[in-house]
Design a protein around this motif. Structure first.
Motif, PDB file in Angstrom:
ATOM      1  N   THR A 278       0.857  -1.175   0.000  1.00  0.00           N
ATOM      2  CA  THR A 278       0.000   0.000   0.000  1.00  0.00           C
ATOM      3  C   THR A 278       0.893   1.225   0.000  1.00  0.00           C
ATOM      4  N   SER A 279       0.287   2.386   0.032  1.00  0.00           N
ATOM      5  CA  SER A 279       1.062   3.618   0.107  1.00  0.00           C
ATOM      6  C   SER A 279       0.265   4.677   0.849  1.00  0.00           C
ATOM      7  N   TYR A 280       0.981   5.673   1.366  1.00  0.00           N
ATOM      8  CA  TYR A 280       0.363   6.767   2.101  1.00  0.00           C
ATOM      9  C   TYR A 280       0.988   8.073   1.620  1.00  0.00           C
ATOM     10  N   THR A 281       0.170   8.961   1.096  1.00  0.00           N
ATOM     11  CA  THR A 281       0.655  10.300   0.810  1.00  0.00           C
ATOM     12  C   THR A 281       0.782  11.052   2.134  1.00  0.00           C
ATOM     13  N   PHE A 282       1.454  12.190   2.117  1.00  0.00           N
ATOM     14  CA  PHE A 282       1.622  12.945   3.360  1.00  0.00           C
ATOM     15  C   PHE A 282       0.286  13.411   3.915  1.00  0.00           C
ATOM     16  N   SER A 283      -0.696  13.580   3.041  1.00  0.00           N
ATOM     17  CA  SER A 283      -2.025  13.962   3.527  1.00  0.00           C
ATOM     18  C   SER A 283      -2.708  12.818   4.267  1.00  0.00           C
ATOM     19  N   GLU A 284      -2.202  11.605   4.120  1.00  0.00           N
ATOM     20  CA  GLU A 284      -2.765  10.435   4.804  1.00  0.00           C
ATOM     21  C   GLU A 284      -1.938  10.041   6.022  1.00  0.00           C
ATOM     22  N   MET A 285      -1.032  10.926   6.433  1.00  0.00           N
ATOM     23  CA  MET A 285      -0.246  10.713   7.645  1.00  0.00           C
ATOM     24  C   MET A 285      -0.767  11.641   8.733  1.00  0.00           C
ATOM     25  N   VAL A 286      -1.091  11.092   9.883  1.00  0.00           N
ATOM     26  CA  VAL A 286      -1.646  11.861  10.997  1.00  0.00           C
ATOM     27  C   VAL A 286      -0.525  12.153  11.981  1.00  0.00           C
ATOM     28  N   TYR A 287      -0.200  13.414  12.123  1.00  0.00           N
ATOM     29  CA  TYR A 287       0.861  13.826  13.044  1.00  0.00           C
ATOM     30  C   TYR A 287       0.284  13.964  14.450  1.00  0.00           C
ATOM     31  N   GLY A 288       0.952  13.356  15.430  1.00  0.00           N
ATOM     32  CA  GLY A 288       0.496  13.414  16.811  1.00  0.00           C
ATOM     33  C   GLY A 288      -0.636  12.457  17.095  1.00  0.00           C
ATOM     34  N   ALA A 289      -0.449  11.183  16.724  1.00  0.00           N
ATOM     35  CA  ALA A 289      -1.477  10.165  16.965  1.00  0.00           C
ATOM     36  C   ALA A 289      -0.795   8.828  17.219  1.00  0.00           C
ATOM     37  N   LYS A 290      -1.493   7.946  17.901  1.00  0.00           N
ATOM     38  CA  LYS A 290      -0.994   6.597  18.133  1.00  0.00           C
ATOM     39  C   LYS A 290      -2.120   5.606  17.922  1.00  0.00           C
ATOM     40  N   PHE A 291      -1.772   4.417  17.451  1.00  0.00           N
ATOM     41  CA  PHE A 291      -2.780   3.388  17.222  1.00  0.00           C
ATOM     42  C   PHE A 291      -3.283   2.835  18.548  1.00  0.00           C
ATOM     43  N   ASN A 292      -4.580   2.569  18.595  1.00  0.00           N
ATOM     44  CA  ASN A 292      -5.165   1.913  19.765  1.00  0.00           C
ATOM     45  C   ASN A 292      -4.982   0.406  19.651  1.00  0.00           C
ATOM     46  N   LEU A 293      -4.872  -0.240  20.782  1.00  0.00           N
ATOM     47  CA  LEU A 293      -4.701  -1.691  20.809  1.00  0.00           C
ATOM     48  C   LEU A 293      -5.901  -2.362  20.145  1.00  0.00           C
ATOM     49  N   MET A 294      -5.643  -3.357  19.275  1.00  0.00           N
ATOM     50  CA  MET A 294      -6.731  -3.988  18.538  1.00  0.00           C
ATOM     51  C   MET A 294      -6.892  -5.473  18.847  1.00  0.00           C
ATOM     52  N   TYR A 295      -6.277  -5.963  19.916  1.00  0.00           N
ATOM     53  CA  TYR A 295      -6.515  -7.344  20.320  1.00  0.00           C
ATOM     54  C   TYR A 295      -6.644  -7.425  21.835  1.00  0.00           C
ATOM     55  N   SER A 296      -7.348  -8.466  22.280  1.00  0.00           N
ATOM     56  CA  SER A 296      -7.597  -8.659  23.704  1.00  0.00           C
ATOM     57  C   SER A 296      -7.778 -10.140  23.963  1.00  0.00           C
ATOM     58  N   GLU A 297      -7.926 -10.499  25.237  1.00  0.00           N
ATOM     59  CA  GLU A 297      -8.163 -11.890  25.587  1.00  0.00           C
ATOM     60  C   GLU A 297      -9.650 -12.118  25.800  1.00  0.00           C
ATOM     61  N   ASN A 298     -10.085 -13.373  25.611  1.00  0.00           N
ATOM     62  CA  ASN A 298     -11.496 -13.670  25.852  1.00  0.00           C
ATOM     63  C   ASN A 298     -11.757 -13.785  27.349  1.00  0.00           C
ATOM     64  N   GLN A 299     -13.002 -13.958  27.718  1.00  0.00           N
ATOM     65  CA  GLN A 299     -13.364 -13.976  29.134  1.00  0.00           C
ATOM     66  C   GLN A 299     -12.734 -15.141  29.882  1.00  0.00           C
ATOM     67  N   ALA A 300     -12.535 -16.249  29.203  1.00  0.00           N
ATOM     68  CA  ALA A 300     -11.941 -17.413  29.866  1.00  0.00           C
ATOM     69  C   ALA A 300     -10.420 -17.353  29.876  1.00  0.00           C
ATOM     70  N   ASN A 301      -9.867 -16.295  29.269  1.00  0.00           N
ATOM     71  CA  ASN A 301      -8.413 -16.132  29.209  1.00  0.00           C
ATOM     72  C   ASN A 301      -7.749 -17.327  28.529  1.00  0.00           C
ATOM     73  N   THR A 302      -8.411 -17.844  27.492  1.00  0.00           N
ATOM     74  CA  THR A 302      -7.876 -19.000  26.776  1.00  0.00           C
ATOM     75  C   THR A 302      -7.628 -18.713  25.302  1.00  0.00           C
ATOM     76  N   ARG A 303      -7.976 -17.511  24.854  1.00  0.00           N
ATOM     77  CA  ARG A 303      -7.867 -17.215  23.435  1.00  0.00           C
ATOM     78  C   ARG A 303      -7.675 -15.714  23.224  1.00  0.00           C
ATOM     79  N   THR A 304      -6.890 -15.360  22.230  1.00  0.00           N
ATOM     80  CA  THR A 304      -6.686 -13.952  21.886  1.00  0.00           C
ATOM     81  C   THR A 304      -7.650 -13.556  20.781  1.00  0.00           C
ATOM     82  N   ILE A 305      -8.322 -12.443  20.963  1.00  0.00           N
ATOM     83  CA  ILE A 305      -9.292 -11.944  19.998  1.00  0.00           C
ATOM     84  C   ILE A 305      -8.682 -10.769  19.245  1.00  0.00           C
ATOM     85  N   LEU A 306      -8.656 -10.848  17.932  1.00  0.00           N
ATOM     86  CA  LEU A 306      -8.155  -9.767  17.084  1.00  0.00           C
ATOM     87  C   LEU A 306      -9.341  -8.974  16.554  1.00  0.00           C
ATOM     88  N   HIS A 307      -9.452  -7.732  16.954  1.00  0.00           N
ATOM     89  CA  HIS A 307     -10.582  -6.885  16.579  1.00  0.00           C
ATOM     90  C   HIS A 307     -10.242  -6.147  15.277  1.00  0.00           C
TER      91      HIS A 307
END
Length: 320
Positions: A278-307
């Motif tokens: 893929t590619s990103y022009t400078f207009s598609e770059m966000v200055y001063g931002a960070k990605f939010n976590l996109m995975y977590s564990e299930n309720q039984a703590n036996t599996r990782t969920i990718l959101h």
């Protein structure tokens, strides 16, 4: 501020980029968001420039099905017209007392039966011309279905990376400095191993009083990973050796160019290497931002969920 004069001159530019260096010939971006080259070829005949096989394999599913059905309907329309021109009386089983449209549509459905080699039997050709046309149509039908079956199989079995990239690149704090980040994630149940990524920055700068497109292979915190099962954030630390060193929010908003990302990995099911980009022009770059976590564990703590719906999720942060 003249951005074309503020890039880090200590950064090492690469000459063998595969793209031109004249910014006047720059068509907005070198690589499309789906990873294909943003190039339109001219100077030769259209049939010489187009590979029908590649076109049919790579076109969207809805368009592929539309082409198949349109071809099927169109071919039968042509043969039905020929049967009608020869004479409907040479198709035994069709009543010649009805309207012309009714006779034509019966000839059309006879064509469809012949083309698919179904042959229900209530209509049959008679006469040399009609029999010859029906025999030729049966041959065309056999060859057409063989080609269509091959295309279906090729599209179904084609190895793909099945990777999605974030809609934006972000510039975030990173160990006391800034870093340019891009995130990706596999969205199918395939298994990718030995993944390797490259990031190339194309930027228009002023050199000897003239604008020139420079290409920089960006250093990455981690360019290879053993297994790509969760999300992977590509990180380019903006150190003193980076062409982006010293850039602020205003510089990113004024810059002209793009970040080109390419990834290849090994798919153990097909036992082959797959690629995506893929590619990103400078207009598609966000200055001063960070990605939010996109995975977590299930309720039984036996599996990782990718959101996957959080692939593009980010939060604004202060880094100046």
């Amino acid at each position: 501020m003249d951005l074309k004069k503020t890039f880090n001159s200590r950064a090492k530019a690469e000459a063998n980029s595969g793209f031109g260096t004249n910014p006047s010939n720059y068509g907005g971006r070198f690589v499309n968001k789906d990873g294909t080259a943003n190039v339109s070829k001219r100077g030769s005949g259209w049939l010489d420039r187009v590979s029908w096989y590649h076109t049919m394999i790579n076109m969207p599913r809805w368009r592929f099905m539309l082409v198949i059905f349109a071809f099927y309907a169109g071919v039968n329309l042509i043969f039905a017209t020929l049967y009608f021109i020869i004479g409907i009386e040479y198709l035994d089983g069709i009543e010649t007392t009805g309207s012309a449209w009714n006779q034509f549509w019966k000839a059309y459905f006879f064509s469809a039966q012949t083309f698919t080699t179904v042959g229900y039997g209530h209509i049959s050709p008679s006469g040399f011309l009609t029999s010859t046309l029906a025999a030729g149509e049966a041959l065309v039908g056999l060859l057409s279905f063989a080609i269509a079956t091959g295309l279906f199989y090729a599209r179904f079995s084609k190895p793909k990376a099945f990777l999605r990239f974030s809609a934006h690149a972000v510039v975030a704090p990173y160990n006391g400095i800034k870093a340019l980040m891009v995130r990706m994630a596999p969205y199918k149940n395939n298994n990718l191993t030995d993944a390797e990524a490259k990031m190339t920055l194309a930027m228009v700068v002023t050199e000897n009083g003239k604008p020139v497109t420079k290409f920089f292979f960006l250093d990455m915190e981690m360019a290879k990973i053993n297994s790509l099962n969760l999300s992977w954030t590509l990180v380019h630390p903006i150190t003193e050796s980076s062409p982006l060193f010293g850039f602020g929010a205003e510089d990113f908003s004024q810059a002209e160019g793009e970040l080109i990302v390419s990834v290849k990995a090994f798919d153990d099911l097909f036992s082959t290497t797959v690629a995506a980009g893929t590619s990103y022009t400078f207009s598609e770059m966000v200055y001063g931002a960070k990605f939010n976590l996109m995975y977590s564990e299930n309720q039984a703590n036996t599996r990782t969920i990718l959101h996957l719906d959080k692939l593009n999720s980010y939060s604004k942060v202060s880094i100046d």
